[in-house]
Design a protein around this motif. Sequence first.
Motif, mmCIF file in Angstrom:
data_model
loop_
_atom_site.group_PDB
_atom_site.id
_atom_site.type_symbol
_atom_site.label_atom_id
_atom_site.label_comp_id
_atom_site.label_asym_id
_atom_site.label_seq_id
_atom_site.Cartn_x
_atom_site.Cartn_y
_atom_site.Cartn_z
ATOM 1 N N ALA A 93 -38.673 7.694 17.549
ATOM 2 C CA ALA A 93 -38.045 7.272 16.290
ATOM 3 C C ALA A 93 -36.818 8.126 15.984
ATOM 4 N N GLN A 94 -36.920 9.428 16.253
ATOM 5 C CA GLN A 94 -35.779 10.304 16.015
ATOM 6 C C GLN A 94 -34.642 9.965 16.982
ATOM 7 N N ALA A 95 -34.975 9.642 18.225
ATOM 8 C CA ALA A 95 -33.948 9.234 19.194
ATOM 9 C C ALA A 95 -33.283 7.935 18.752
ATOM 10 N N GLN A 96 -34.059 7.010 18.161
ATOM 11 C CA GLN A 96 -33.474 5.775 17.639
ATOM 12 C C GLN A 96 -32.463 6.101 16.536
ATOM 13 N N LEU A 97 -32.801 7.055 15.692
ATOM 14 C CA LEU A 97 -31.884 7.464 14.624
ATOM 15 C C LEU A 97 -30.601 8.033 15.216
ATOM 16 N N TRP A 98 -30.731 8.884 16.227
ATOM 17 C CA TRP A 98 -29.545 9.483 16.847
ATOM 18 C C TRP A 98 -28.681 8.419 17.507
ATOM 19 N N VAL A 99 -29.306 7.430 18.141
ATOM 20 C CA VAL A 99 -28.544 6.344 18.759
ATOM 21 C C VAL A 99 -27.831 5.528 17.677
ATOM 22 N N HIS A 135 -35.648 21.019 27.715
ATOM 23 C CA HIS A 135 -34.416 21.475 28.362
ATOM 24 C C HIS A 135 -34.090 20.619 29.578
ATOM 25 N N ASN A 136 -34.745 19.495 29.732
ATOM 26 C CA ASN A 136 -34.545 18.615 30.878
ATOM 27 C C ASN A 136 -33.809 17.363 30.419
ATOM 28 N N THR A 137 -32.625 17.153 30.962
ATOM 29 C CA THR A 137 -31.818 16.002 30.533
ATOM 30 C C THR A 137 -32.444 14.683 30.973
ATOM 31 N N GLN A 138 -33.177 14.681 32.085
ATOM 32 C CA GLN A 138 -33.826 13.447 32.523
ATOM 33 C C GLN A 138 -34.870 12.997 31.503
ATOM 34 N N THR A 139 -35.604 13.946 30.948
ATOM 35 C CA THR A 139 -36.617 13.611 29.948
ATOM 36 C C THR A 139 -35.952 13.105 28.678
ATOM 37 N N VAL A 140 -34.855 13.732 28.272
ATOM 38 C CA VAL A 140 -34.121 13.267 27.092
ATOM 39 C C VAL A 140 -33.615 11.844 27.332
ATOM 40 N N LEU A 168 -34.254 8.381 25.229
ATOM 41 C CA LEU A 168 -33.152 7.535 24.754
ATOM 42 C C LEU A 168 -33.274 6.105 25.275
ATOM 43 N N ASN A 169 -33.640 5.955 26.534
ATOM 44 C CA ASN A 169 -33.796 4.602 27.090
ATOM 45 C C ASN A 169 -34.900 3.840 26.378
ATOM 46 N N LEU A 170 -36.018 4.512 26.127
ATOM 47 C CA LEU A 170 -37.119 3.852 25.430
ATOM 48 C C LEU A 170 -36.723 3.537 23.988
ATOM 49 N N ALA A 171 -35.966 4.434 23.348
ATOM 50 C CA ALA A 171 -35.517 4.190 21.975
ATOM 51 C C ALA A 171 -34.588 2.974 21.930
ATOM 52 N N ARG A 172 -33.650 2.889 22.869
ATOM 53 C CA ARG A 172 -32.742 1.732 22.916
ATOM 54 C C ARG A 172 -33.505 0.438 23.177
ATOM 55 N N GLU A 173 -34.468 0.517 24.095
ATOM 56 C CA GLU A 173 -35.275 -0.656 24.420
ATOM 57 C C GLU A 173 -36.026 -1.158 23.185
#
Length: 173
Positions: free
Chosen positions: A71-77, A97-102, A106-111
Amino acid sequence: MPQRAHALPPADPVEELRAAASAEDDNGQPLYQPTDPARPIGHANPPRRPKGVAVQLTPRPSRLEVERRIAQAQLWVAQRLPLVQIIENARENWGIHNTQTVNRYLNLARERMVEELITDRRRHQAEQIFALNDCARRAMDAGQFNAAVGAFRVIAEIGGLLRAPIKPPEPRA
């Protein structure tokens, strides 16, 4: 030669994020923490570190925490924050600290944002029309009538009242 059984990724994206690595090495590859000392050492079960080395372990997030992060990632997007800022926010707020996890978050938030937009299209249209009505009212109060007319035109397009182009086609010579 015995074949190695490859672990299938979890079908549930939330479980995949719960199991994601929280740190990465200098090459950007995820660092996985040791999982089970009884299992043979492999990709998902690397060798343990020497006893003298202190390791900052982050606990596996709960399902509720993963949903909160999504939900927070959706807000940032929605706020259109740059990726660098989103990664920094994830480091500060989530300890990742892992960009792949971030990027997985983000991909799941956009989806999910797209799914919500598709399934809740009428509510979304009503919200946009309400916001545009407010915009048009403020534009008229400020004497910006072109902006108000543009807002009403977009309202008509959203509502399906306006299908034809506003300007007539130019005459051909």
